[in-house]
Write a protein that holds these residues in place. Structure first.
Motif, PDB file in Angstrom:
ATOM      1  N   VAL A   1      13.579  -9.160  27.184  1.00 23.46           N
ATOM      2  CA  VAL A   1      13.982  -9.608  28.520  1.00 23.46           C
ATOM      3  C   VAL A   1      15.496  -9.795  28.609  1.00 23.46           C
ATOM      4  N   ILE A   2      16.158 -10.065  27.493  1.00 20.93           N
ATOM      5  CA  ILE A   2      17.614 -10.225  27.461  1.00 20.93           C
ATOM      6  C   ILE A   2      18.257  -8.877  27.137  1.00 20.93           C
ATOM      7  N   ALA A   3      17.811  -8.333  26.009  1.00 21.93           N
ATOM      8  CA  ALA A   3      18.304  -6.996  25.633  1.00 21.93           C
ATOM      9  C   ALA A   3      17.510  -6.452  24.463  1.00 21.93           C
ATOM     10  N   ARG A   4      17.357  -5.170  24.424  1.00 18.64           N
ATOM     11  CA  ARG A   4      16.718  -4.532  23.273  1.00 18.64           C
ATOM     12  C   ARG A   4      17.765  -4.383  22.193  1.00 18.64           C
ATOM     13  N   PRO A   5      17.365  -4.174  20.965  1.00 15.93           N
ATOM     14  CA  PRO A   5      18.375  -3.935  19.933  1.00 15.93           C
ATOM     15  C   PRO A   5      19.206  -2.691  20.311  1.00 15.93           C
ATOM     16  N   MET A   6      20.518  -2.818  20.127  1.00 18.11           N
ATOM     17  CA  MET A   6      21.428  -1.752  20.583  1.00 18.11           C
ATOM     18  C   MET A   6      22.346  -1.310  19.454  1.00 18.11           C
ATOM     19  N   ALA A   7      22.748  -0.060  19.536  1.00 20.44           N
ATOM     20  CA  ALA A   7      23.723   0.451  18.561  1.00 20.44           C
ATOM     21  C   ALA A   7      25.065  -0.265  18.788  1.00 20.44           C
ATOM     22  N   GLU A   8      25.922  -0.164  17.829  1.00 17.35           N
ATOM     23  CA  GLU A   8      27.156  -0.950  17.812  1.00 17.35           C
ATOM     24  C   GLU A   8      27.978  -0.823  19.118  1.00 17.35           C
ATOM     25  N   ALA A   9      28.204   0.419  19.504  1.00 14.00           N
ATOM     26  CA  ALA A   9      29.056   0.654  20.671  1.00 14.00           C
ATOM     27  C   ALA A   9      28.445   0.006  21.913  1.00 14.00           C
ATOM     28  N   GLU A  10      27.182   0.246  22.100  1.00 14.38           N
ATOM     29  CA  GLU A  10      26.458  -0.298  23.256  1.00 14.38           C
ATOM     30  C   GLU A  10      26.484  -1.817  23.233  1.00 14.38           C
ATOM     31  N   PHE A  11      26.333  -2.352  22.032  1.00 12.83           N
ATOM     32  CA  PHE A  11      26.320  -3.806  21.879  1.00 12.83           C
ATOM     33  C   PHE A  11      27.689  -4.399  22.225  1.00 12.83           C
ATOM     34  N   ILE A  12      28.723  -3.742  21.772  1.00 14.52           N
ATOM     35  CA  ILE A  12      30.073  -4.243  22.048  1.00 14.52           C
ATOM     36  C   ILE A  12      30.351  -4.201  23.561  1.00 14.52           C
ATOM     37  N   GLU A  13      29.874  -3.117  24.165  1.00 15.97           N
ATOM     38  CA  GLU A  13      30.022  -2.988  25.620  1.00 15.97           C
ATOM     39  C   GLU A  13      29.242  -4.097  26.329  1.00 15.97           C
ATOM     40  N   PHE A  14      27.990  -4.366  25.808  1.00 13.57           N
ATOM     41  CA  PHE A  14      27.160  -5.429  26.368  1.00 13.57           C
ATOM     42  C   PHE A  14      27.890  -6.762  26.301  1.00 13.57           C
ATOM     43  N   MET A  15      28.536  -7.019  25.197  1.00 12.83           N
ATOM     44  CA  MET A  15      29.221  -8.288  24.980  1.00 12.83           C
ATOM     45  C   MET A  15      30.433  -8.387  25.932  1.00 12.83           C
ATOM     46  N   ARG A  16      31.124  -7.287  26.033  1.00 10.90           N
ATOM     47  CA  ARG A  16      32.313  -7.274  26.874  1.00 10.90           C
ATOM     48  C   ARG A  16      31.922  -7.474  28.348  1.00 10.90           C
ATOM     49  N   ALA A  17      30.879  -6.728  28.758  1.00  6.81           N
ATOM     50  CA  ALA A  17      30.457  -6.774  30.160  1.00  6.81           C
ATOM     51  C   ALA A  17      30.009  -8.157  30.584  1.00  6.81           C
ATOM     52  N   HIS A  18      29.355  -8.844  29.704  1.00 11.48           N
ATOM     53  CA  HIS A  18      28.803 -10.140  30.089  1.00 11.48           C
ATOM     54  C   HIS A  18      29.693 -11.335  29.749  1.00 11.48           C
ATOM     55  N   ALA A  19      30.753 -11.119  28.940  1.00 13.54           N
ATOM     56  CA  ALA A  19      31.600 -12.238  28.528  1.00 13.54           C
ATOM     57  C   ALA A  19      32.532 -12.668  29.667  1.00 13.54           C
ATOM     58  N   ALA A  20      32.893 -11.692  30.502  1.00 12.19           N
ATOM     59  CA  ALA A  20      33.833 -11.996  31.569  1.00 12.19           C
ATOM     60  C   ALA A  20      33.260 -13.029  32.527  1.00 12.19           C
TER      61      ALA A  20
END
Ligand code: C2E
Ligand code: CA
Ligand code: CA
Length: 743
Positions: A713-732
């Protein structure tokens, strides 16, 4: 002279012997007679038992005595028997030398008598039913048969009593006269008559008491006094030597009918007594034999029972486990094979071999000691015994086998779990199982046991409660390939994925779990559930752990440098904790990437924590000194109580997805989740729920006070790049749950 010297029938032998000696001395001195060459003896042809003729041979006591006397006197006897009057005449005329007869005064005038050697008596005889008489006087005027020239004949001549005498030539004729009614009575020698009546089976009655008991002796022709003298000497010697007595004893039954009767009676009595004694002895022998047999039988039966019991005990000891009372492996296999052999065709009921393992037993031993572990095993065995229509075995080290009808194992597990909670509430013992079916998976106990074991091992590997055997579970070519690839050390295609963890208190993503992925150039994508258990069991997991630690720290440092701080959680196997220098590996990795302790956290299962508590505690202490903290993964699936886990330096509980996944639909799971959160908080631990798949569950977890959540419901396991993007997108933005829920 003879009258005075008449001897009793049985003379005292000593007196007779001394008399004989005197006589011999007298004879020798006087030279009184010459020994005759032969002596002619006469007698009645029908006067048994004293004398009679049989097959023209002379028989009887008189005959044998005469022969013996003649022999003793050095001579030979010659017998001529005939009608009595003829015999008497022949003796008088000198044609015969000697005739034995009753002694009487009248006869003594005509013959020379030896001493009497026998005393017979007379009786009155009549047909049955005749007028009764008791004495000779009663015979007056009656028709009475007597033997001519007999003693009785002489007596009647001399007596006043005058019966009408019917004179016969011998005793036998006298009896015949009586039987034919020609005479009413007969007066005869009892001995001879009784003998003849017996022999001929004639019925005559003896009347009154016997009378005229007279000495019976040898009568010698008057003209032969020397012969008479010789005869007397020879008779005396026969008597004195005991020969007479011997002869008499031989004839006693006939010579003394009364005695013979008595003897007969005595004999009867003796026989009866003997029969009684035999019966008594026989009876007592029978009873004693019966008693002995009964006793012996009982003894034997007892011995047999004892032996059977001993054998049973031995069999029991050989076949059953002493601790649990369940069958041992060998016996179990025999019994199951017996069943299969006797139920081969057609198969009406599918059967199941279920192998169960108390997964935490080693941990219980290390934590609480052997006796507590034994109690758990015994309690579990006791529950298995209660299962209907099944045979249970204990195979040692917390492993059990059940042979039963193919059944609903999930329901069985629920029953066993509930029973175990009741028997040992403090210890939430976990067990896993694997089943194999007959005849589907094999037709022998051995094969089915192997398959059930494989299924059970697969349950452990897949962290499942129970699995049924499948051919795919067999160690495959793939398994061997995987292991050989890792042994070679040239592993290609390993990469990490990251699954974010949402902080429910702040709505921020502050941590993530790193999960391994393997895309092998030749074998293709291999899920972690396939290769991770293989590597953990073969001591090859170390490479993966090191690689994931490396990736985790690298990515965490990268994110931190971009002001996206994220603690990356690494899965650690029991092997890593115990066999490798984990603290060193982590600290070196942190140094290598200039990482900080908060860049990494560890996920350890309850089972890993307890597998070697001392070692684990020490490793975790070293790590916590570094500032690296640990989380207990899959919490709730092991036996560990929270208070036990607080002995270790841990910071977080990760509530297993089996409780979280259906906590909305399953109130029991919800209450486990809720109480875990509450207890963790009491103990100063944070909680994280894994496997959160829907908004409702996420909402509920937040409401229940859970700190973190991880799931699709939050996120599926993601490859590194996708994960970093996920972190960046939601940190702002400042994320909160509602934002996730809107997505
Ligand atoms: P785990 O440690 O419990 O990891 C979580 C597993 O749950 C992951 O499966 C993940 O993809 C899955 N998951 C995450 N969210 C959800 C959800 O909402 N619903 C469901 N149904 N599943 C969810 P994955 O990646 O297949 O890993 C399986 C297991 O493999 C892991 O279970 C872990 O025990 C082991 N594993 C994975 N990576 C590693 C590793 O790097 N080292 C070690 N030692 N074990 C690893
Ligand atoms: Ca995990
Ligand atoms: Ca987990």
């Amino acid at each position: 002279m003879h009258k005075k010297m008449l001897l009793r029938q049985r003379l005292p032998a000593r007196r007779v012997r001394s008399l004989l000696v005197l006589l011999c001395v007298f004879s020798v001195c006087c030279g009184a007679y010459e020994t005759p060459q032969r002596v002619l003896f006469g007698g009645d042809a029908e006067f048994p038992p004293l004398e009679w003729t049989e097959n023209k041979q002379a028989k009887g006591f008189n005959v044998e005595l005469a022969r013996e006397v003649a022999r003793v006197g050095g001579s030979k006897a010659e017998h001529h028997l005939g009608n009595w009057p003829d015999v008497m005449r022949a003796l008088e005329e000198g044609h015969l030398d000697v005739v034995p007869m009753y002694y009487s005064a009248e006869r003594a005038r005509r013959f020379i008598f030896t001493h009497a050697y026998y005393y017979p008596s007379h009786s009155i005889y009549a047909l049955p039913g005749a007028v009764r008489v008791s004495t000779v006087e009663d015979l007056n005027g009656r028709k009475v048969a007597v033997e001519q020239e007999s003693f009785a004949h002489q007596q009647f001549r001399a007596l006043r009593v005058k019966p009408e005498l019917v004179i016969t030539p011998n005793t036998l004729t006298a009896i015949e006269v009586l039987l034919t009614g020609k005479a009413e009575y007969a007066v005869l020698t009892s001995l001879a008559v009784d003998n003849l009546l017996d022999k001929n089976n004639w019925k005559l009655e003896r009347m009154g008491a016997p009378f005229w008991s007279r000495g019976y002796a040898f009568a010698v022709n008057k003209s032969k006094p020397e012969l008479a003298e010789w005869l007397q000497d020879a008779l005396s010697e026969t008597i004195a030597s005991g020969r007479y007595q011997q002869l008499y004893y031989q004839w006693e039954a006939e010579l003394e009918p009364a005695n013979a009767d008595k003897t007969l009676v005595n004999l009867l009595w003796i026989t009866l007594a003997i029969v009684m004694v035999i019966l008594l002895l026989g009876g007592s022998w029978y009873w004693s034999l019966k008693r002995t047999v009964t006793l012996r039988t009982r003894e034997l039966r007892d011995a047999l029972t004892q032996r059977e019991m001993a054998e049973q005990e031995l069999r029991h000891v050989a076949n059953f486990d002493s601790q649990t009372g369940l069958a041992k492996l060998q016996y179990f296999i025999e019994q199951v094979d017996d069943y299969f052999h006797s139920h081969q065709q057609p198969v009406k009921q599918e059967k199941e071999i279920l192998i169960l393992k108390l997964v935490d037993l080693d941990v219980i031993v290390r934590t609480f000691g052997f006796s507590r572990a034994e109690m758990v095993v015994s309690a579990f065995a006791a529950h298995l015994v209660k299962l209907n229509d099944s045979l249970a075995a204990y195979l040692g080290r917390g492993v059990f086998a059940i042979f039963t009808n193919k059944c609903n194992v999930q329901a069985l597990f629920d029953r066993l779990s509930a029973a175990m909670v009741i028997s040992d509430p403090g210890l939430n013992s976990q067990f896993v199982g694997g089943s194999a079916y007959w005849p589907e998976h094999g037709r022998s106990a051995g094969k089915l046991m192997r398959h059930a074991e494989t299924a059970m091992a697969m349950s452990v590997a897949r962290r499942r409660r129970w699995m049924a055997y499948e051919a795919a579970m067999e160690p495959s070519r793939l398994d061997l390939d995987i292991i050989s690839i890792f042994i070679d050390g040239n592993v290609q295609g390993i990469y990490p994925v990251f699954q974010p963890q949402l902080d429910l208190r702040t709505g921020k993503i502050t941590s993530a779990e790193i999960l391994v992925r393997w895309q092998h150039p030749r074998l293709g994508f291999i899920p972690p559930n396939v290769f991770i258990p293989l590597l953990e069991n073969s001591g090859l997991i170390e490479q993966i752990t090191a690689q994931m630690i490396d990736e985790a720290v690298r990515v965490a440092v990268l994110l931190r440098k971009r002001s996206l701080p994220c603690t990356v959680s690494v899965n650690i196997a029991a092997y890593d904790l115990i066999e490798t220098n984990l603290a060193d590996v982590i600290s070196q990795t942190l140094v290598r990437y200039q990482g900080v302790a908060s860049d990494i956290k560890l996920e350890l299962t309850e089972t890993s924590v307890a597998s070697d508590p001392q070692r684990v505690k020490q490793v975790l202490l070293e790590l916590s000194e570094l500032g690296v903290y640990a989380s207990v993964d899959d919490f709730g699936t092991g036996y560990s109580s929270l208070s036990y886990l607080t002995m270790f330096p841990i910071r977080e509980l990760k509530i297993d997805r089996t409780f979280v996944g259906d906590m909305i639909g399953n109130p029991r799971n919800h209450s486990i989740v809720r109480s875990t959160i509450l207890m963790a908080r009491e103990l100063g631990l944070t909680t994280i729920a894994e496997g959160v798949e829907d908004d409702q569950t996420l909402q509920l977890l937040k409401k229940d006070g859970c700190d973190l959540a991880q799931g699709y419901v939050i996120a599926r396991p993601m490859a590194e790049a996708e994960f970093i993007e996920f972190m960046r997108a939601h940190a702002a933005e400042l994320f909160d749950i509602s934002q996730f829920m809107k997505r």
